[in-house]
Write an enzyme that holds these catalytic residues in place. Structure first.
Site, PDB file in Angstrom:
ATOM      1  CD  GLU A 165      80.596  15.778 -60.567  1.00 27.75           C
ATOM      2  OE1 GLU A 165      81.101  14.741 -59.848  1.00 27.75           O
ATOM      3  OE2 GLU A 165      79.659  15.658 -61.561  1.00 27.75           O
ATOM      4  CG  PHE A 166      82.259  17.666 -66.073  1.00 32.50           C
ATOM      5  CD1 PHE A 166      82.666  19.109 -66.615  1.00 32.50           C
ATOM      6  CD2 PHE A 166      83.092  16.565 -65.676  1.00 32.50           C
ATOM      7  CE1 PHE A 166      84.200  18.946 -66.786  1.00 32.50           C
ATOM      8  CE2 PHE A 166      84.239  16.681 -65.946  1.00 32.50           C
ATOM      9  CZ  PHE A 166      85.009  17.728 -66.495  1.00 32.50           C
ATOM     10  CB  CYS A 277      79.310  26.579 -61.925  1.00 27.57           C
ATOM     11  SG  CYS A 277      79.149  25.423 -60.635  1.00 27.57           S
ATOM     12  CE  LYS A 338      70.642  23.852 -63.190  1.00 21.05           C
ATOM     13  NZ  LYS A 338      71.516  22.906 -64.057  1.00 21.05           N
ATOM     14  NE  ARG A 345      75.450  28.592 -54.501  1.00 21.27           N
ATOM     15  CZ  ARG A 345      76.196  27.418 -54.049  1.00 21.27           C
ATOM     16  NH1 ARG A 345      77.148  27.674 -53.711  1.00 21.27           N
ATOM     17  NH2 ARG A 345      75.897  26.214 -54.608  1.00 21.27           N
TER      18      ARG A 345
HETATM   19  N1  LIG Z   1      76.892  23.314 -57.551  1.00 21.37           N
HETATM   20  C1  LIG Z   1      77.416  22.848 -58.897  1.00 21.37           C
HETATM   21  O1  LIG Z   1      76.191  22.653 -59.532  1.00 21.37           O
HETATM   22  C2  LIG Z   1      78.863  22.316 -58.882  1.00 21.37           C
HETATM   23  C3  LIG Z   1      78.880  21.723 -60.037  1.00 21.37           C
HETATM   24  C4  LIG Z   1      80.215  21.282 -60.639  1.00 21.37           C
HETATM   25  C5  LIG Z   1      81.245  21.676 -59.728  1.00 21.37           C
HETATM   26  N2  LIG Z   1      80.928  22.643 -58.406  1.00 21.37           N
HETATM   27  C6  LIG Z   1      81.985  23.030 -57.672  1.00 21.37           C
HETATM   28  O2  LIG Z   1      81.985  22.246 -56.628  1.00 21.37           O
HETATM   29  C7  LIG Z   1      82.234  23.014 -55.236  1.00 21.37           C
HETATM   30  C8  LIG Z   1      81.446  22.998 -54.320  1.00 21.37           C
HETATM   31  O3  LIG Z   1      80.292  23.519 -54.771  1.00 21.37           O
HETATM   32  P1  LIG Z   1      79.082  23.496 -53.949  1.00 21.37           P
HETATM   33  O4  LIG Z   1      78.149  24.097 -54.939  1.00 21.37           O
HETATM   34  O5  LIG Z   1      78.804  22.058 -53.533  1.00 21.37           O
HETATM   35  O6  LIG Z   1      79.258  24.547 -52.823  1.00 21.37           O
HETATM   36  P2  LIG Z   1      78.331  24.461 -51.560  1.00 21.37           P
HETATM   37  O7  LIG Z   1      78.611  26.013 -50.977  1.00 21.37           O
HETATM   38  O8  LIG Z   1      77.019  24.190 -51.731  1.00 21.37           O
HETATM   39  O9  LIG Z   1      78.966  23.540 -50.431  1.00 21.37           O
HETATM   40  C9  LIG Z   1      80.220  23.883 -50.022  1.00 21.37           C
HETATM   41  C10 LIG Z   1      80.334  23.156 -48.464  1.00 21.37           C
HETATM   42  O10 LIG Z   1      81.592  23.131 -48.026  1.00 21.37           O
HETATM   43  C11 LIG Z   1      81.509  23.374 -46.476  1.00 21.37           C
HETATM   44  N3  LIG Z   1      82.975  23.854 -46.112  1.00 21.37           N
HETATM   45  C12 LIG Z   1      83.480  24.795 -46.242  1.00 21.37           C
HETATM   46  N4  LIG Z   1      84.572  24.487 -45.645  1.00 21.37           N
HETATM   47  C13 LIG Z   1      84.915  23.396 -44.891  1.00 21.37           C
HETATM   48  C14 LIG Z   1      85.942  22.808 -44.194  1.00 21.37           C
HETATM   49  N5  LIG Z   1      86.902  23.187 -43.981  1.00 21.37           N
HETATM   50  N6  LIG Z   1      85.327  21.250 -43.992  1.00 21.37           N
HETATM   51  C15 LIG Z   1      84.163  20.920 -44.187  1.00 21.37           C
HETATM   52  N7  LIG Z   1      83.283  21.782 -44.784  1.00 21.37           N
HETATM   53  C16 LIG Z   1      83.441  22.878 -45.198  1.00 21.37           C
HETATM   54  C17 LIG Z   1      80.515  24.578 -46.511  1.00 21.37           C
HETATM   55  O11 LIG Z   1      79.783  24.502 -45.017  1.00 21.37           O
HETATM   56  C18 LIG Z   1      79.430  24.025 -47.516  1.00 21.37           C
HETATM   57  O12 LIG Z   1      78.398  23.349 -46.785  1.00 21.37           O
HETATM   58  C19 LIG Z   1      82.804  24.439 -56.027  1.00 21.37           C
HETATM   59  O13 LIG Z   1      84.291  24.228 -56.259  1.00 21.37           O
HETATM   60  C20 LIG Z   1      81.992  24.473 -57.201  1.00 21.37           C
HETATM   61  O14 LIG Z   1      82.618  25.323 -58.094  1.00 21.37           O
HETATM   62  C21 LIG Z   1      79.654  22.909 -58.091  1.00 21.37           C
END
Ligand SMILES: NC(=O)c1ccc[n+]([C@@H]2O[C@H](COP(=O)([O-])OP(=O)(O)OC[C@H]3O[C@@H](n4cnc5c(N)ncnc54)[C@H](O)[C@@H]3O)[C@@H](O)[C@H]2O)c1
Length: 484
Positions: A165-166, A277, A338, A345
């Protein structure tokens, strides 16, 4: 199409909501019961512009559901997305019996324990024709590990695709709905076809669906984030150089940005990158390179430059106050890493706050969206103000960490009236130097002239660093400037 999203955070919730909005039947799963309860009541646990309306609309239409029950969500899903967090490993073993010698070796690696436990949780409920889609950012090779794990857990071959995801927090809906490209890493024609069909509605404006191997797809995400982080660390290093030689980084930025080979994007100097990220992905990629016998000099430097840059305001503040910070009162504008997000974080603002608190200073903080997240960590150690002006009351200085648009055109006269001394440390270069000079502020920004303070009430003048004081050529005091 029936879709289950495992992990309902920033990415899972946006992905699930946008896929529901394009007509799919989506169930978002999370292990955080409080989060799911809030969502079921129509409360959005994160701040993301436009998300609330979209969630409510699709939930009301019955296309978007929330649950903690993985089995229910997965049982009839054609696609099962993994969107759980993959934070930086602290090098710990997490009870998995890792040899102590491996602890430091793991430092910086992506911590995949949430991925493994998500897979263990949904494997028994996977339908025969389900395709598992890894949306989380994971190191190359993870797709294969998930594939092998599912083979063991289900006793059959499960199709596993990678679909990094970007999206950017703060513009996540738009980024998801109008992507520059969609990348999929697939093993089978079936996975390619089902994902092409799913993303078809989002790729109507000639944006490409790029089909590649899972390893290339996984690496693409890290390479994108590493390059963007490199641009930020690069311009920050150049900004620091500008300060030393009496240049202006905004002039330099325009001087290079008009070159079409370079451009303007991601070349804004500041207090370093943060968020969930860039920092972790740069470290994870460096860790991966090291594991493969490489010495990732550039990636390590990007991380190191950023870690130093997060202290840039602390150093300016310490110097300005001659190291005497105990009892000083600081207004802090901007806590999120930002604008347009509540995500704190690895936010540079927290590095500054920790520095000030450790030295006995007091902080009155304001952020339009991130105060709850900061309050959950700092509790009564900070004072939380709902108006930026109120945070300035009696302040010895203001420090700006996030370029929220509401900070861009403040009433400078009112600010001066509220503050004990008119000193601004601007980590985002929000203000025009001539304008600030006219209002009589002492003003420190990034990679530009530092504006000296006039004599304060005690008749003292604080030390300043400027091109003039370094004897590197004087500039006209109020040269008109235009900033992009
Ligand atoms: N935040 C961003 O801008 C962004 C952009 C692109 C990619 N990513 C990637 O996407 C992924 C998720 O990032 P995020 O920011 O959404 O994380 P986040 O911490 O906001 O959300 C992750 C969620 O997963 C849940 N979770 C953990 N284990 C679980 C399980 N076994 N079953 C169900 N739910 C579970 C947690 O409770 C949490 O709510 C990461 O790998 C991140 O690097 C994030």
């Amino acid at each position: 199409m029936q879709i289950a999203i495992i992990g309902t955070g920033y990415v899972g919730l946006v992905t699930g909501t946008c896929l529901a909005d394009s007509g799919n039947d989506v169930t978002c799963v999370d292990i955080d019961q409080a989060k799911i309860e809030r969502l079921e009541q129509g409360e959005i646990p994160i701040y993301e512009p436009g998300l609330s309306e979209l969630v409510l609309r699709n939930a009301a239409a019955g296309r978007l559901k929330f649950t903690t029950n993985t089995a229910d969500a997965v049982r009839s899903a054609r696609l099962v997305y993994i969107a759980v967090g993959t934070p930086t490993s602290d090098g710990g073993s997490h009870g998995k019996g890792v040899h102590p010698g491996e602890l430091s070796e793991n430092k910086g690696a992506a911590d995949l324990r949430y991925v493994w436990s998500a897979v263990e949780g949904f494997a028994p409920h996977l339908p025969e024709d389900a395709v598992v889609v890894i949306k989380s950012t994971v190191p190359p090779g993870t797709n294969t590990k998930v594939f092998e794990m599912l083979q063991k857990l289900t006793g059959r071959t499960v199709d596993v695709a990678s679909n990094p995801e970007f999206l950017k927090e703060g513009a996540a809906i738009n980024d998801f709905q109008y992507p520059d490209r969609v990348v999929i890493g697939v093993r089978t024609k079936d996975a390619e076809e089902v994902l092409s069909e799913l993303y078809g509605p989002f790729l109507r404006t000639d944006k490409p669906l790029l089909v590649m191997t899972p390893e290339s797809a996984e690496l693409t995400k890290y390479v994108a984030n590493a390059l963007l982080s490199t641009k930020i660390s690069f311009i920050n290093e150049m900004a620091n150089l500008c300060e030393r030689i009496g240049g202006d980084i905004n002039d330099v930025r325009r001087g290079i940005g008009h070159d079409r080979r370079i451009g303007f994007a991601f070349l804004f100097p500041g207090v370093g990158y943060g968020g969930s990220c860039f920092p972790k992905d740069v470290r994870a990629l460096a860790h991966l390179a090291r594991q493969l016998g490489m010495d990732p000099l550039l990636l390590d430097s990007v991380d190191e430059v950023n870690n130093r840059q997060k202290h840039v305001l602390s150093h300016k503040i310490e110097k300005h106050f001659g190291g005497h910070l105990a009892g000083k009162q600081f207004a802090i504008w901007g806590l999120a890493f930002k604008p347009k997000t509540d995500d704190v974080r690895e936010a540079p603002a927290l590095t500054l706050i920790n520095f000030l608190l450790e030295r006995g200073a007091k902080c009155a903080v304001h952020d339009p969206e991130a105060m709850d997240n900061v309050q959950a960590q700092y509790r009564e150690r900070l004072t939380y103000l709902h108006s930026p002006m109120d945070a300035l009351e009696g302040a010895d200085a203001l420090a700006i960490n996030t370029e929220w648009s509401e900070f861009r055109n403040p009433d400078f006269d009112e600010m001066k009236r509220r503050m004990r001394s008119p000193v601004i440390f601007d980590g985002r270069n929000l203000y025009d130097l001539a304008q600030i000079r006219e209002h009589g502020f002492t003003y420190y920004s990034i990679g530009r002239d530092q504006i000296p303070q006039q004599s304060n009430s005690a008749g003292r003048t604080h030390a300043i660093v400027s091109s003039q004081s370094l004897g590197l050529g004087a500039k006209p005091a109020s040269r008109p400037k235009t900033f992009h």
